[in-house]
Design a protein around this motif. Structure first.
Motif, PDB file in Angstrom:
ATOM      1  N   GLY A   1       0.805  -1.214   0.000  1.00 40.68           N
ATOM      2  CA  GLY A   1       0.000   0.000   0.000  1.00 40.68           C
ATOM      3  C   GLY A   1       0.835   1.259   0.000  1.00 40.68           C
ATOM      4  N   VAL A   2       1.611   1.462  -1.087  1.00 38.93           N
ATOM      5  CA  VAL A   2       2.500   2.623  -1.179  1.00 38.93           C
ATOM      6  C   VAL A   2       2.132   3.436  -2.414  1.00 38.93           C
ATOM      7  N   LEU A   3       2.013   4.750  -2.251  1.00 39.85           N
ATOM      8  CA  LEU A   3       1.747   5.656  -3.364  1.00 39.85           C
ATOM      9  C   LEU A   3       2.810   6.740  -3.410  1.00 39.85           C
ATOM     10  N   PHE A   4       3.505   6.835  -4.559  1.00 41.43           N
ATOM     11  CA  PHE A   4       4.401   7.947  -4.845  1.00 41.43           C
ATOM     12  C   PHE A   4       3.753   8.750  -5.970  1.00 41.43           C
ATOM     13  N   SER A   5       3.379   9.993  -5.698  1.00 40.97           N
ATOM     14  CA  SER A   5       2.578  10.757  -6.658  1.00 40.97           C
ATOM     15  C   SER A   5       3.088  12.192  -6.794  1.00 40.97           C
ATOM     16  N   ASN A   6       3.118  12.660  -8.042  1.00 42.24           N
ATOM     17  CA  ASN A   6       3.489  14.047  -8.347  1.00 42.24           C
ATOM     18  C   ASN A   6       4.854  14.395  -7.756  1.00 42.24           C
ATOM     19  N   ILE A   7       5.855  13.678  -8.219  1.00 49.79           N
ATOM     20  CA  ILE A   7       7.229  13.888  -7.777  1.00 49.79           C
ATOM     21  C   ILE A   7       7.992  14.569  -8.910  1.00 49.79           C
ATOM     22  N   GLN A   8       8.499  15.757  -8.669  1.00 48.11           N
ATOM     23  CA  GLN A   8       9.276  16.490  -9.669  1.00 48.11           C
ATOM     24  C   GLN A   8      10.755  16.319  -9.360  1.00 48.11           C
ATOM     25  N   VAL A   9      11.508  15.717 -10.285  1.00 49.59           N
ATOM     26  CA  VAL A   9      12.932  15.461 -10.052  1.00 49.59           C
ATOM     27  C   VAL A   9      13.779  16.290 -11.010  1.00 49.59           C
ATOM     28  N   SER A  10      14.932  16.728 -10.505  1.00 48.38           N
ATOM     29  CA  SER A  10      15.862  17.491 -11.326  1.00 48.38           C
ATOM     30  C   SER A  10      17.279  17.025 -11.024  1.00 48.38           C
ATOM     31  N   GLU A  11      17.957  16.505 -12.060  1.00 42.69           N
ATOM     32  CA  GLU A  11      19.330  16.001 -11.907  1.00 42.69           C
ATOM     33  C   GLU A  11      19.432  14.956 -10.795  1.00 42.69           C
ATOM     34  N   VAL A  12      18.478  14.043 -10.786  1.00 43.10           N
ATOM     35  CA  VAL A  12      18.472  12.939  -9.825  1.00 43.10           C
ATOM     36  C   VAL A  12      19.103  11.724 -10.503  1.00 43.10           C
ATOM     37  N   GLN A  13      19.983  11.032  -9.796  1.00 45.57           N
ATOM     38  CA  GLN A  13      20.690   9.919 -10.425  1.00 45.57           C
ATOM     39  C   GLN A  13      19.712   8.839 -10.902  1.00 45.57           C
TER      40      GLN A  13
END
Length: 409
Positions: free
Chosen positions: A287-299
């Motif tokens: 039961g895990v939700l990752f939502s609306n994640i903005q990444v910049s220069e992430v490996q």
């Protein structure tokens, strides 16, 4: 400059807490424009009255004398077994961690025996911000303390304050229920070792929002025994991203459920959103939700690693922490190594992993980047993804591993 007081500020803090502890909804005030040098201290229940407010408007700094720490302590400022405890204000908790991170000889810029209170903007305050140099050749102990820890407490609030330069983890909640953290600032260099921003363990019903977390390890670390965690509107970076785990080390059982991480920005982090487990563990993450994640220069923005190992080699084992119901939606931005890395267990594949509106592009097109990687990962692509994550296996495995009853959370 006003002369420093030579009496122990740790003792003064203990006396103020003893008085506040006796009165429901009392307030312990740490005034602005002053620096307080305070040694390791525990503000303890369980016999304190509820709803105490710790009003932090000044600055609390940690000692950098090895004899204060002895062979090392697990925490510096600790609040234990309390009902309704709030830390609020615009003050600073400064762990002065550089002397720990470098494992270098050091000495205090002020006398080892004196704990002091001085006005901010003074000469002493300027000296405290300078690099600490060795004169006596002492070295800090290997056990590095967490700056601020809550243990066994109910209805905890931390808001407004800054925690900086912790020797190890900045803020930890262990065996707590009902936690609210907002408008918090965590600040340590990206190369400071093991300086997690917020560490959660055996804790439930937690809300973290509207905070800036910059550190040398996970911005938020979610460990075993955590459920009903909601994290939103957090800026993360530098750091290692937001992680569930590592779980299951040394064949232990780990149980994590109902985790929501949404509306997050990450810049220049090692990972984005990550789940990491050791081989040989048991239990489950579900039961895990990752939502609306903005990444910049992430490996690597999206990571599941069920072969996590922080040593040179780790033995292959068949048992594993079972992962199911992991949802990724609207994760967008740029990566520098690989967009997606799913490395799941041979015996217990990852189930019900769903991907929706994933748009990840290399930071620089001219450099070679790695393609998405999937191993024993089953679920659903609900929309086309950028880049195509064709390695995800649709549906369920034909021969799904089943955990024994004692492994189920």
């Amino acid at each position: 400059m006003e002369a420093p007081m030579t009496h122990s500020e740790s003792q003064a803090f203990r006396a103020a807490w003893a008085a506040a502890c006796k009165v429901e909804a009392s307030m312990m005030i740490i005034p602005s424009n002053y620096i307080f040098l305070v040694g390791p201290i525990s503000f303890s229940g369980p016999y304190c009255q509820p709803n105490i407010v710790f009003q932090l408007d000044g600055t609390i700094i940690a000692p950098t004398s090895s004899k204060v720490w002895g062979k090392g302590l697990l925490q510096w400022l600790e609040f234990t077994k309390l009902r309704g405890i709030t830390i609020q204000g615009k003050g600073v908790i400064d762990g002065r961690g550089s002397v720990w991170w470098q494992d270098a000889p050091f000495d205090d810029p002020v006398d080892d025996e004196i704990e002091l209170i001085v006005p901010l903007n003074s000469t002493v305050e300027k000296n405290l911000s300078a690099p600490v140099r060795s004169q006596l050749g002492r070295i800090m102990p290997s056990i590095k303390p967490t700056a601020l820890r809550f243990y066994g407490s109910f209805n905890v609030t931390v808001t407004g304050i800054t925690i900086q330069s912790s020797p190890q983890c900045h803020l930890k909640f262990d065996n707590c229920m009902g936690v609210l953290v907002h408008d918090l600032s965590v600040s340590s260099p990206g190369d400071s070792p093991n300086t997690d921003g917020i560490h959660l363990q055996n804790s439930k019903d937690i809300l973290i929002h509207s905070s800036n977390l910059a550190c040398g390890d996970d911005c938020v670390s979610i460990q075993t025994g955590c459920s009903n965690i909601y994290i939103h509107n957090v800026n993360c970076g530098p750091g290692h991203g937001i992680s569930i785990g590592s779980l299951g080390k040394d064949s232990t059982k780990a149980c994590v459920s109902n985790i929501t991480v949404r509306d997050i920005t990450m810049q220049n982090t090692m990972n984005g959103v990550r789940i990491k487990t050791w081989q040989g563990g048991s239990g489950s993450v579900q039961g895990v939700l990752f939502s609306n994640i903005q990444v910049s220069e992430v490996q690597i923005p999206i990571v599941i690693d069920q072969y996590y190992c922080d040593k040179r080699t780790c033995k292959n084992q068949t048992s594993a922490v079972a992962l199911s119901g992991i949802n990724y939606e609207r994760i967008r931005g740029t990566y520098t190594v690989k967009p997606v890395h799913f490395a799941c267990s041979d015996s217990l594949p990852c189930l019900d992993v769903t991907l929706t509106a994933i748009q990840l592009k290399p930071q620089q097109e001219k450099y070679h980047m790695y393609d998405p990687f999937c191993w024993q990962t089953f679920g659903e692509l609900r929309t086309p993804t950028i880049p195509p994550i064709d390695c995800l296996q649709i549906g369920k495995p034909s021969n799904n591993g089943v955990q024994s009853d004692h492994d189920i959370c």
